[in-house]
Design a protein around this motif. Structure first.
Motif, short mmCIF file in Angstrom:
data_model
loop_
_atom_site.label_atom_id
_atom_site.label_comp_id
_atom_site.label_asym_id
_atom_site.label_seq_id
_atom_site.Cartn_x
_atom_site.Cartn_y
_atom_site.Cartn_z
N THR A 10 0.57 -1.26 0.03
CA THR A 10 0.07 -0.14 -0.02
C THR A 10 0.94 1.27 0.04
O THR A 10 1.80 1.43 0.81
CB THR A 10 -0.99 0.16 1.19
N PHE A 11 0.45 2.31 -1.09
CA PHE A 11 1.35 3.42 -1.02
C PHE A 11 0.34 4.50 -0.40
O PHE A 11 -0.61 4.53 -0.77
CB PHE A 11 1.38 3.82 -2.42
N THR A 12 1.00 5.11 0.71
CA THR A 12 0.22 6.09 1.43
C THR A 12 0.78 7.61 0.82
O THR A 12 1.74 7.90 0.52
CB THR A 12 1.01 5.99 2.88
N GLN A 13 -0.69 8.00 0.44
CA GLN A 13 -0.59 9.29 -0.33
C GLN A 13 -1.30 10.17 0.54
O GLN A 13 -2.14 9.84 1.35
CB GLN A 13 -0.97 9.20 -1.73
N LYS A 14 -1.12 11.61 0.31
CA LYS A 14 -2.00 12.60 0.79
C LYS A 14 -3.24 12.35 0.92
O LYS A 14 -3.89 12.54 1.87
CB LYS A 14 -1.40 14.26 0.06
N ASP A 17 -4.88 6.36 0.26
CA ASP A 17 -3.96 5.23 -0.02
C ASP A 17 -4.16 4.35 -1.37
O ASP A 17 -5.19 4.22 -1.58
CB ASP A 17 -4.08 4.38 1.00
N VAL A 18 -3.02 3.99 -2.07
CA VAL A 18 -3.26 2.96 -3.06
C VAL A 18 -2.78 1.70 -2.76
O VAL A 18 -1.58 1.58 -2.30
CB VAL A 18 -2.42 3.61 -4.41
N THR A 19 -3.80 0.75 -2.81
CA THR A 19 -3.15 -0.68 -2.74
C THR A 19 -2.81 -1.28 -3.97
O THR A 19 -3.55 -1.90 -4.89
CB THR A 19 -4.23 -1.42 -2.09
N ALA A 20 -1.37 -1.08 -4.32
CA ALA A 20 -0.92 -1.45 -5.58
C ALA A 20 -0.90 -3.03 -5.90
O ALA A 20 -1.25 -3.64 -6.68
CB ALA A 20 0.32 -0.98 -5.97
N VAL A 21 -0.71 -3.80 -4.46
CA VAL A 21 -0.83 -5.11 -4.55
C VAL A 21 -1.49 -5.76 -3.45
O VAL A 21 -1.39 -5.16 -2.30
CB VAL A 21 0.75 -5.72 -4.44
N GLY A 38 -1.33 -8.46 -17.26
CA GLY A 38 -2.18 -7.49 -16.72
C GLY A 38 -1.99 -6.13 -17.51
O GLY A 38 -0.98 -5.79 -18.05
N TYR A 39 -3.19 -5.31 -17.49
CA TYR A 39 -3.03 -4.19 -17.98
C TYR A 39 -2.28 -3.28 -17.14
O TYR A 39 -2.12 -3.65 -15.95
CB TYR A 39 -4.34 -3.40 -18.31
N SER A 40 -2.07 -2.14 -17.70
CA SER A 40 -1.30 -1.08 -16.89
C SER A 40 -2.02 -0.54 -15.70
O SER A 40 -3.16 -0.40 -15.67
CB SER A 40 -1.18 0.37 -17.74
N GLY A 41 -1.11 -0.37 -14.54
CA GLY A 41 -1.78 -0.32 -13.42
C GLY A 41 -2.22 -1.33 -12.49
O GLY A 41 -2.68 -1.22 -11.44
N ALA A 42 -2.10 -2.46 -13.07
CA ALA A 42 -2.63 -3.75 -12.38
C ALA A 42 -1.84 -3.99 -11.19
O ALA A 42 -2.11 -4.89 -10.17
CB ALA A 42 -2.74 -4.84 -13.24
N GLY A 43 -0.59 -3.52 -11.11
CA GLY A 43 0.22 -3.95 -10.01
C GLY A 43 1.65 -4.79 -10.14
O GLY A 43 2.13 -5.29 -9.24
N LYS A 44 1.79 -4.94 -11.37
CA LYS A 44 2.74 -5.90 -11.78
C LYS A 44 4.20 -5.43 -11.51
O LYS A 44 4.94 -6.32 -10.87
CB LYS A 44 2.87 -6.21 -13.32
N SER A 45 4.33 -4.32 -11.66
CA SER A 45 5.67 -3.85 -11.60
C SER A 45 6.04 -3.95 -10.07
O SER A 45 6.99 -4.10 -9.57
CB SER A 45 5.85 -2.45 -11.98
N THR A 46 5.04 -3.32 -9.17
CA THR A 46 5.10 -3.20 -7.77
C THR A 46 5.57 -4.78 -7.27
O THR A 46 6.28 -5.04 -6.36
CB THR A 46 4.03 -2.62 -7.26
N LEU A 47 4.59 -5.79 -7.83
CA LEU A 47 4.83 -7.08 -7.39
C LEU A 47 6.22 -7.73 -7.48
O LEU A 47 6.87 -8.13 -6.73
CB LEU A 47 3.76 -8.14 -7.96
N1 LIG Z 1 5.74 4.52 -5.81
C1 LIG Z 1 4.45 4.53 -5.89
N2 LIG Z 1 3.74 5.77 -5.02
C2 LIG Z 1 2.41 5.56 -5.20
N3 LIG Z 1 1.56 4.88 -6.11
C3 LIG Z 1 2.25 4.01 -6.68
C4 LIG Z 1 3.73 3.92 -6.74
N4 LIG Z 1 4.21 2.67 -7.71
C5 LIG Z 1 2.72 2.28 -8.07
N5 LIG Z 1 1.81 3.10 -7.70
C6 LIG Z 1 0.50 2.78 -8.04
O1 LIG Z 1 0.19 1.42 -7.86
C7 LIG Z 1 -0.58 0.95 -8.97
C8 LIG Z 1 0.10 -0.29 -9.52
O2 LIG Z 1 1.26 0.24 -10.41
P1 LIG Z 1 2.24 -0.59 -11.11
O3 LIG Z 1 2.76 -1.79 -10.05
O4 LIG Z 1 3.18 0.07 -11.70
O5 LIG Z 1 1.28 -1.25 -12.06
P2 LIG Z 1 1.71 -2.05 -13.47
O6 LIG Z 1 3.14 -2.52 -13.65
O7 LIG Z 1 0.79 -3.40 -13.52
O8 LIG Z 1 1.20 -0.97 -14.61
C9 LIG Z 1 -0.91 1.99 -9.98
O9 LIG Z 1 -2.25 2.55 -9.51
C10 LIG Z 1 0.19 2.92 -9.54
O10 LIG Z 1 -0.25 4.42 -9.90
#
Ligand SMILES: Nc1ncnc2c1ncn2[C@@H]1O[C@H](COP(=O)(O)OP(=O)(O)O)[C@@H](O)[C@H]1O
Ligand SMILES: [Mg+2]
Length: 345
Positions: A10-14, A17-21, A38-47
């Motif tokens: 979970t990314f904590t933002q102002k 919060d965004v739960t990426a995974v 997965g499509y863009s924004g699915a959380g792949k890179s974060t995972l």
């Molecule tokens: N460092 C970060 N801070 C805040 N939000 C983030 C950060 N990295 C990724 N996100 C958010 O997490 C979600 C998943 O992102 P990401 O893992 O890049 O997806 P993908 O690689 O599938 O496109 C998106 O909504 C993205 O905006």
């Protein structure tokens, strides 16, 4: 080999919060070429960044080669990371250094002599097929060649695992195939486990043996590529599979071409005389309008689009036909005549 247990990030933002995974558990075995699609924004890179702890998970366990990554000391983590190479969509090469220097970079502080480093760099450049470019600069190379350099660099520390984040997304289809072939060679020759993140099912189809489909931070479906391609369950997976084959285009064209009901036959293991048997058993003529065989890890998966007509003008007993085909491991479905495809948000 890689065991992700109930991972959340979970990314904590102002504002919010965004739960990426979101509660992802995944097991990647030694020798796998594991696709995460997965499509863009699915959380792949974060995972995938969780695997080498470039991204610390908010919760969950990351076990790589038996080591619990989250609990390692900074120093131990540095050592473990050397066993995990990574490549990216935009290659991330150092533009002011030669190709050889780029590949040598991770070997700094490795204790190898200068001569040993040179020998190793040349070996790696030969492996990826661009030894002749060793004195060139990244700006002089094509996208495919740059990715080859990045692969050589990622292999410099003899990793056990290679993480690929959209590694072919900036490349044309032909170059994509050549890079995927190289990755397959790296997997087979060096025994390196590969994790491939992509938004293209085509990539998964080419080289992966396993696949996980991600949506909104969750893994919605996973398994071996042959069964997922044969029987995708989630609508999103079905969507991805359609884009990786030409069946959908054929369906659209044929629907525009005829008013007759059209049926899709799927043969997970292309078998013989089903069409003739339909005629013999049910007096049904199947007119073949389209045929395709995909090879997934050498296994042929056949698709036919047919019209079915009862010979004596009688009604088709579709239930009986479907049961009979099922015994032959062939699945039949009628193509729906909806104009608008459901949009998956
Ligand atoms: N460092 C970060 N801070 C805040 N939000 C983030 C950060 N990295 C990724 N996100 C958010 O997490 C979600 C998943 O992102 P990401 O893992 O890049 O997806 P993908 O690689 O599938 O496109 C998106 O909504 C993205 O905006
Ligand atoms: Mg990404």
């Amino acid at each position: 080999m890689i065991n992700l247990k109930d991972i959340s990030v979970t990314f904590t933002q102002k504002k919010s919060d965004v739960t990426a995974v979101d509660h992802v558990s995944l097991q990647i075995d030694k020798g796998d070429i594991y696709g995460i699609v997965g499509y863009s924004g699915a959380g792949k890179s974060t995972l995938v960044r969780v695997i080498n702890l470039l991204q610390k998970p908010t919760q969950g366990q990351v076990i790589v080669e038996g080591k619990d990554m989250v609990t390692l000391s900074a120093r131990a983590l540095r050592e473990e990371r050397k066993k995990i190479g990574m490549i990216f969509q935009h290659f991330n090469l150092m533009t002011s250094r030669t190709i050889a220097d780029n590949v040598a970079f991770p070997l700094k502080g490795s204790g190898l002599s200068k001569a040993d480093i040179t020998a190793k760099v040349e070996k790696l450049l030969a492996l990826v097929g661009i030894l002749d470019k060793k004195a060139a600069y990244p700006g002089q190379l094509s996208g495919g060649q740059k990715q080859r350099v990045a692969i050589a660099r990622a292999l410099a520390n003899d990793p056990k695992i290679l993480l690929c984040d959209e590694a072919t997304s900036a490349l044309d289809p032909k170059t994509t195939l050549s890079i995927l072939e190289l990755l397959q060679e790296v997997n087979q020759k060096l025994g390196i486990t590969i994790v491939i993140i992509t938004h293209e099912m085509q990539v998964v189809k080419e080289i992966c043996n396993k696949v996980a489909v991600m949506e909104n931070g969750r893994v919605i479906e996973h398994g071996d590529v042959i069964s997922i391609f044969d029987q995708p369950k989630a609508p999103l997976t079905q969507d991805f599979i359609r884009t990786a084959t030409h069946v959908e285009q054929a369906e659209k064209k044929l629907l525009a071409h005829t008013d007759k009901p059209l049926y899709v036959l799927k043969f997970p293991n292309a078998t013989g005389a089903v069409i003739i048997d339909l005629f013999k058993k049910f007096a049904v003529t199947a007119d073949i309008l389209y045929g395709n065989i995909e090879f997934l890890q050498e296994v042929p998966i056949g698709t036919l689009i047919v019209t079915l007509e009862s010979d004596n003008g009688g009604v088709l007993d579709l239930d009986a036909i479907s049961d009979y085909l099922a015994q032959r491991q062939v699945r039949i479905s009628e193509i729906e005549r909806t104009t608008e495809k459901e949009v998956i948000a």
